[in-house]
Design a protein around this motif. Sequence first.
Motif, mmCIF file in Angstrom:
data_model
loop_
_atom_site.group_PDB
_atom_site.id
_atom_site.type_symbol
_atom_site.label_atom_id
_atom_site.label_comp_id
_atom_site.label_asym_id
_atom_site.label_seq_id
_atom_site.Cartn_x
_atom_site.Cartn_y
_atom_site.Cartn_z
ATOM 1 N N ARG A 3 30.711 14.666 6.477
ATOM 2 C CA ARG A 3 31.389 13.475 5.973
ATOM 3 C C ARG A 3 31.410 13.470 4.461
ATOM 4 O O ARG A 3 32.425 13.194 3.845
ATOM 5 N N ARG A 7 34.615 13.585 2.075
ATOM 6 C CA ARG A 7 34.909 12.515 1.135
ATOM 7 C C ARG A 7 35.089 13.081 -0.268
ATOM 8 O O ARG A 7 36.016 12.724 -0.982
ATOM 9 N N SER B 157 6.681 3.242 4.360
ATOM 10 C CA SER B 157 6.429 2.059 3.544
ATOM 11 C C SER B 157 5.204 2.319 2.674
ATOM 12 O O SER B 157 4.481 3.294 2.879
ATOM 13 N N GLY B 159 2.246 0.947 2.380
ATOM 14 C CA GLY B 159 0.959 1.028 3.063
ATOM 15 C C GLY B 159 0.834 2.318 3.859
ATOM 16 O O GLY B 159 -0.212 2.960 3.874
ATOM 17 N N ARG B 163 -1.833 5.481 3.624
ATOM 18 C CA ARG B 163 -2.512 6.000 4.805
ATOM 19 C C ARG B 163 -2.329 7.515 4.890
ATOM 20 O O ARG B 163 -3.267 8.252 5.211
ATOM 21 N N ASP B 187 0.269 -4.510 -1.482
ATOM 22 C CA ASP B 187 0.178 -5.947 -1.231
ATOM 23 C C ASP B 187 -1.199 -6.291 -0.681
ATOM 24 O O ASP B 187 -1.867 -5.461 -0.081
ATOM 25 N N VAL B 188 -1.559 -7.551 -0.823
ATOM 26 C CA VAL B 188 -2.928 -7.942 -0.499
ATOM 27 C C VAL B 188 -3.238 -7.781 0.989
ATOM 28 O O VAL B 188 -4.328 -7.328 1.351
ATOM 29 N N THR B 189 -2.289 -8.079 1.868
ATOM 30 C CA THR B 189 -2.597 -7.903 3.294
ATOM 31 C C THR B 189 -2.728 -6.419 3.633
ATOM 32 O O THR B 189 -3.537 -6.035 4.474
ATOM 33 N N VAL B 190 -1.944 -5.591 2.962
ATOM 34 C CA VAL B 190 -2.019 -4.151 3.202
ATOM 35 C C VAL B 190 -3.294 -3.597 2.561
ATOM 36 O O VAL B 190 -3.977 -2.741 3.132
ATOM 37 N N GLN B 193 -6.127 -3.987 4.845
ATOM 38 C CA GLN B 193 -6.121 -2.978 5.909
ATOM 39 C C GLN B 193 -6.674 -1.651 5.401
ATOM 40 O O GLN B 193 -7.490 -1.002 6.059
ATOM 41 N N PHE C 38 32.432 5.514 5.789
ATOM 42 C CA PHE C 38 33.399 6.553 5.511
ATOM 43 C C PHE C 38 34.709 6.181 6.194
ATOM 44 O O PHE C 38 34.690 5.609 7.266
ATOM 45 N N ARG C 41 34.139 3.291 1.206
ATOM 46 C CA ARG C 41 32.826 2.644 1.159
ATOM 47 C C ARG C 41 33.012 1.153 1.317
ATOM 48 O O ARG C 41 33.828 0.535 0.665
ATOM 49 N N GLU C 68 4.149 -11.557 -0.951
ATOM 50 C CA GLU C 68 3.988 -10.127 -1.159
ATOM 51 C C GLU C 68 5.304 -9.528 -1.641
ATOM 52 O O GLU C 68 6.326 -10.215 -1.689
ATOM 53 N N SER C 69 5.290 -8.248 -1.936
ATOM 54 C CA SER C 69 6.511 -7.619 -2.444
ATOM 55 C C SER C 69 7.618 -7.754 -1.402
ATOM 56 O O SER C 69 7.363 -7.691 -0.204
ATOM 57 N N TYR C 269 0.464 -16.936 8.422
ATOM 58 C CA TYR C 269 0.614 -15.962 7.339
ATOM 59 C C TYR C 269 -0.200 -16.379 6.119
ATOM 60 O O TYR C 269 -0.902 -15.560 5.514
ATOM 61 N N ALA C 296 -1.149 -6.093 11.079
ATOM 62 C CA ALA C 296 -0.729 -4.704 11.283
ATOM 63 C C ALA C 296 0.464 -4.414 10.390
ATOM 64 O O ALA C 296 1.325 -5.265 10.194
ATOM 65 N N GLY C 297 0.491 -3.198 9.857
ATOM 66 C CA GLY C 297 1.673 -2.703 9.161
ATOM 67 C C GLY C 297 2.062 -3.469 7.913
ATOM 68 O O GLY C 297 1.313 -4.283 7.390
ATOM 69 N N ASP C 298 3.277 -3.163 7.433
ATOM 70 C CA ASP C 298 3.786 -3.768 6.210
ATOM 71 C C ASP C 298 4.839 -4.817 6.547
ATOM 72 O O ASP C 298 5.212 -4.991 7.698
ATOM 73 N N VAL C 299 5.337 -5.443 5.485
ATOM 74 C CA VAL C 299 6.413 -6.421 5.627
ATOM 75 C C VAL C 299 7.669 -5.691 6.123
ATOM 76 O O VAL C 299 8.018 -4.647 5.593
ATOM 77 N N ARG C 314 4.304 -9.667 12.946
ATOM 78 C CA ARG C 314 2.938 -9.353 12.500
ATOM 79 C C ARG C 314 1.968 -10.462 12.896
ATOM 80 O O ARG C 314 0.828 -10.476 12.441
#
Lengths: 326, 346, 371
Positions: A3, A7, B157, B159, B163, B187-190, B193, C38, C41, C68-69, C269, C296-299, C314
């Motif tokens: 693609r 393009r 991401s 976090g 890891r 970030d603080v929550t991450v 962890q 395509f 755009r 958070e970010s 939260y 668990a995990g990120d945002v 989360r």
Amino acid sequence: MLRFLLRRSLGAVVILFLLSIVAFLLFFGMPRDPALLMCGKTCTPANLENLHHVLGLDKSIPEQYGIFLHNLVLGSDGFAQGPCPAPCFGYSYHTNEQVWGTLMDRLPITVSLTLGGAVCFLVIGLGTGLIAAWKRGTLVDKTFTAGAMVISSMQIYFLGPLALAVLVYQTHLFEKPAYHEFTADPATWFTGLIIPWVVLSTIFASQYTRMARSSMIEQLQEEHVRTARAKGMSRRYVFFRYAWRGSLIPIVTIFGIDLGSLLGGAIITEYTFGLPGLGRLAVESVFFSDLPLLLGVMLFSATMILLCNIVVDAAYAYIDPRVRLA
Amino acid sequence: MTPAFLSVRDLHVSFRTEDGVVRAVDGLSFDLDQGKTLGIVGESGSGKSVTNLTILGLHNPLFTTVEGEIVLDGQELTTAHESELEKLRGNKVAMIFQDPLSALSPYYTVGRQIAEPYMKHTGASRKAAWKRAVEMLGKVGIPHPAERAKDYPHQFSGGMRQRAMIAMALICDPDLLIADEPTTALDVTVQAQILDLLKDLQREFGTAIIFITHDLGVIADMADDIMVMYAGGAIERGTVREVLRSPRHPYTWGLLNSMPRLDSDLSTPLSPVPGAPPSLLTPPPGCRFHPRCAFQDRVGGNRCVTERPLLAPDRASACHLTAQQKHTIFIDEIKPRLRHGQEDTA
Amino acid sequence: MTEDPVLPAPREATDEAAREPLLVVEGLTKHFPVKGGFPVRRTVGQVQAVDGIDLTVHVGESFGLVGESGCGKSTTGRLITRLIEPTAGTITYRGRDIGHASRKQLAPIRSEIQMIFQDPYSSLNPRQTVGKIVSGPMEINGIEPDGGREKRVRELLEIVGLNPEHYNRFPHEFSGGQRQRIGVARALALEPKLIVADEPVSALDVSIQAQVVNLLQKVQRELGIAFLFIAHDLAVVRHFSQRVAVMYLGKVIEVGDRDSIYTRPRHPYTHALLSAVPEVNVTDEDTGGRERIRLAGDVPSPINPPSGCRFRTRCWKARDRCAAEEPPLVQLSGNHDGHLTACHFPEDPTTAREEDIVLDPALAALEGESK
């Protein structure tokens, strides 16, 4: 990826189209009448009128452009000189030869000069640059850096004749530069072009020395390079795997530009060594107000530059996975 | 007494710059025992990161001079040959860095980057190393590790990248892990962890950790011992309890007083340390902290200006105040300001 | 450098005069288009940076915005200062909607709303002297204070604790903390009514950070300037703000008085956020360990945020309803006045948690092994 290439190719066609319009208009802005030049010393108003008609110069500019475009894409039988298959740029006013044929005749010379030169300047430039970066701060580094500085301030029209004078005319170590077809005899092809290659590459190589050195040094200070060292990878491994990969982007960028413009014709080098490549063709076409030839050379060079650009962009995606997904 | 696992003695590190010689580390000594966590706390320019790059010989030898001793498990490192250091790095001693995005190469897959040190140090095949990398990714909590190992760092991401860094650092089961502000960019929550993850992995692997940070809260959570650094030297050292509950150096007092806490009293403003840290090109004579110190007039004579107090192994803080003075000042003048805020019970 | 003077007692947040709204934000939304496709755009998605938030900042009040970010707090700041234009919603400043005002209409208001930035290195022009930097806003707005601009600049430098003699120096001659003071002096030059401070102390060392926090507090209280204080550091926000809003993925999920938010958070939260802050215990008594909630995990990505409640992916309390229905930001029973929470299953404000909540699979596995 496909693609992306599609393009970019579409974009390139649009650019070429616009470029051809601009070139056409510029040509008609020139104060010289090509028919007058062709007409010679025994020119009568009737002859001139006739020539104008034969060359199609009596039609309106949009009409002429339309014909040009039609011929380019579909070919034409309407020329007095004979049929002209696509891609047809018409026949040269000056030599009465098919422009596409002329271009194809000159192309091998330019390609040989460019590719040989590129191999030389990449090997020399990147080699010295990498050694300088590896031995940063030592005498070797300083010598290479200073050497690159001195050489980059020289010009082909100085180095070229100097090389000819010393290597060919005085010591007879090398043959006088000339183009021999590769398919006929690779050995003479090589010996005939070696001096132009080396001279051409010295000018370019110094730029690559400096760029390879500075971007390697920059990359070696990157945090991910430090991480690689911190996990026990050897200095050499980190240098060639991690730092080199990061340095490739700026190098490939500049290389793409250089390659594109060289394929469009290395005018000074070709003149210096008397090699009839595309660069000389371009100058000659301007000199003789040879509209078909001029447009042909111009569009051909532009195509080369655009092609190289597309290849460079594709190379980015290969080098940097972040570009791949964007 | 058995010698410490890591012992640093009278370490001096200086850089040559255009403006002159920067003495980044100036007379630093400390010990670390196997399986323990030493928290190094200090502000930017205190020399904490430099010290730890020097342990692994990762400083730039062109501009840097290192003097003193670094002995790891009986092996002297400042004079060790590069090839010997290479065998240690990522194997016996591993590092993780602050910003996991720039600390991982964008050009190679996460799995490859994790597997590399394992191949190098154990001589494992590419396939075995990859398998081990996937295993480690699972261990640090990356879901679907077998697929994610084929991803590039930018597809992770923040976090998850940290890891992955931890997986890379622990893949050869190192005895010492140097963590340089590993959660500052998160970030603080991450962060919570990651800190828990490090603690749990430390328990499992028995790794000693040097944990560098500017955040006293993080140190309190992570470390067994604390070393406070200021302008290239250690100024206070002790267990977490000693340093945080009865600190003995005016700079530590200043840090504690200037740090807002979730339980601090809101009726009084923070008490910052006045001024800014000194330039290491021209450090002040005597005690490096004296230009910002409110207590120098309580020291007899002019000693704070003329004589540099050092942190001897038998002394907990590098300050000319007497032990008695330090105790009284802390109890009478510093501690009241650290009291809790009123719990709002309405 | 001079020591900060002792501050006056903090102004009570319930002071009637201070309850007059200065800035009212309603349904504020900013979506950034994502381009792709395509052969042409086009916009293939939206980054929902800020998605329909309501805020009110009162005259002279310090309002904290934490998250958070990627939660949209900085975008909110940039929308309010109108560095960018909102996709939808209104920003009413002193009764006038400035959300879609033109440059010309904005001009008089620009001087009343000023901004302080995070990075004291890149936010000051290195080629200008301090005097030029601080007098810049006056020059642009054609303001000629009594006694001339230079006199005013010297006054401002003194207010922010810099030596007025440093008028002709360049930014690189100052330390990070001093540069941030220059930024504050520049923000004060036009006597603003509202200062939007985007992470003003995050780039500074702890000991310097406290100096700048104290300075901002002094400015807020003595000059009666309202602040929108944007930060990720919960302890700093607590110290500086009378009211606090917590943002998550472009939404305000909880807002209220400082004490309500910090001592009795109702949104899971907010609760998790507070429990994640590493704390120093400086007192002798052992408080028996803090609550521990490990998400668990990120945002998740703001391009494709979860349906319903955005925190549900989360959250340990999430049920079907959370995916189907977006919880409104309302005052729950048991909350103080003005304490609003957007949650279907809010936390109980009275009982303490009995056991840790560990959602992180790796942590749970490692801890399971060691038990």
